[in-house]
Design an enzyme around this catalytic site. Sequence first.
Site, PDB file in Angstrom:
ATOM      1  N   CYS A 183     -10.079  10.335 -71.076  1.00  0.00           N
ATOM      2  CA  CYS A 183      -9.995  10.581 -72.517  1.00  0.00           C
ATOM      3  C   CYS A 183     -11.186  11.414 -72.979  1.00  0.00           C
ATOM      4  O   CYS A 183     -12.294  10.884 -73.131  1.00  0.00           O
ATOM      5  CB  CYS A 183      -9.935   9.266 -73.286  1.00  0.00           C
ATOM      6  SG  CYS A 183      -9.810   9.486 -75.079  1.00  0.00           S
ATOM      7  N   CYS A 230     -12.604  10.419 -76.406  1.00  0.00           N
ATOM      8  CA  CYS A 230     -13.336   9.144 -76.359  1.00  0.00           C
ATOM      9  C   CYS A 230     -14.741   9.326 -75.790  1.00  0.00           C
ATOM     10  O   CYS A 230     -15.710   8.750 -76.280  1.00  0.00           O
ATOM     11  CB  CYS A 230     -12.591   8.131 -75.495  1.00  0.00           C
ATOM     12  SG  CYS A 230     -10.886   7.823 -75.935  1.00  0.00           S
ATOM     13  N   ASP A 231     -14.848  10.118 -74.726  1.00  0.00           N
ATOM     14  CA  ASP A 231     -16.070  10.126 -73.918  1.00  0.00           C
ATOM     15  C   ASP A 231     -16.809  11.461 -73.876  1.00  0.00           C
ATOM     16  O   ASP A 231     -17.888  11.543 -73.282  1.00  0.00           O
ATOM     17  CB  ASP A 231     -15.728   9.715 -72.479  1.00  0.00           C
ATOM     18  CG  ASP A 231     -15.129   8.321 -72.395  1.00  0.00           C
ATOM     19  OD1 ASP A 231     -15.468   7.487 -73.259  1.00  0.00           O
ATOM     20  OD2 ASP A 231     -14.337   8.064 -71.471  1.00  0.00           O
TER      21      ASP A 231
END
Length: 278
Positions: free
Chosen positions: A103, A106-107
């Site tokens: 992701c 997300c990261d």
Amino acid sequence: MVSSGDQPGGQLMTTTEIENFPGAPDLTGPALITKMREQAIKFGTIIKTERVTKVDFSARPYGVWVGDKEYRAHSIIISTGAAPIMLGLDREWDLMGRGVSACATCDGFFFRDKDIAVVGGGDSAMEEATFLTKFAKSVTVVHRRDSLRASQVMQDRAKANPKIKFHWNAQVTRLLGEDHLTGLQLTDTVTGATSELAVEGLFIAVGHRPNSELFKGQLDMEDSGYLKTQGVITNVPGVFAAGDVQDSRYRQAITSAGSGCEAALEAQHYLAEHHSAD
């Protein structure tokens, strides 16, 4: 609440750091799940850590089975999530959150000024590679063919970005590093020759698979397996779906939490309108 024993908490249990969940600036994924669980229990939720094996939405009260054990409910919220399609490599899950991710949104923040790689050749891979250039020093797209499957506009956007490079006819066959990812072993899909690529991050962008197999023939779903909803409302009255099992676009903890709240309110309204008549 019936929570699968396979991975209670879903993908957040493999996320070491969280950047975009309000009120949780210093929590890891597992820590956030623990707090959510504690809060649910505090307000009376009974959690059964079991795997649902069958459902029946043909008539109310609806049936949910765990092996031979049967539960009945007038309203059901489905939040079974989705799982990233992984590469099937040794230590893939060991290094998840330690250089390996599925992701970018997300990261990506945690890979500022680092050399990273993205595996994939579709629109999702190009979108993630382009997004990651906001943070990374360089992004290498590793693709097993010599051409992309992505739409032309997505290809053109990625190829025009000076931070993005392409490694064609290559497949990741080994992850390098002990506690954290330090590089990839690549195998040429034409010649079979191997090489190494030094990167500190690997983003796997070959797709997600919604955990919706249990509901085939019961609920309307897309060809991809994602449940069809209007908001969180499925085609069966009183059955609602929240989070990644019906969201193929955002797939974020915060959007899943929001749709979970929406589903809970919809279920509350539904029961208030219909349950008294049963």
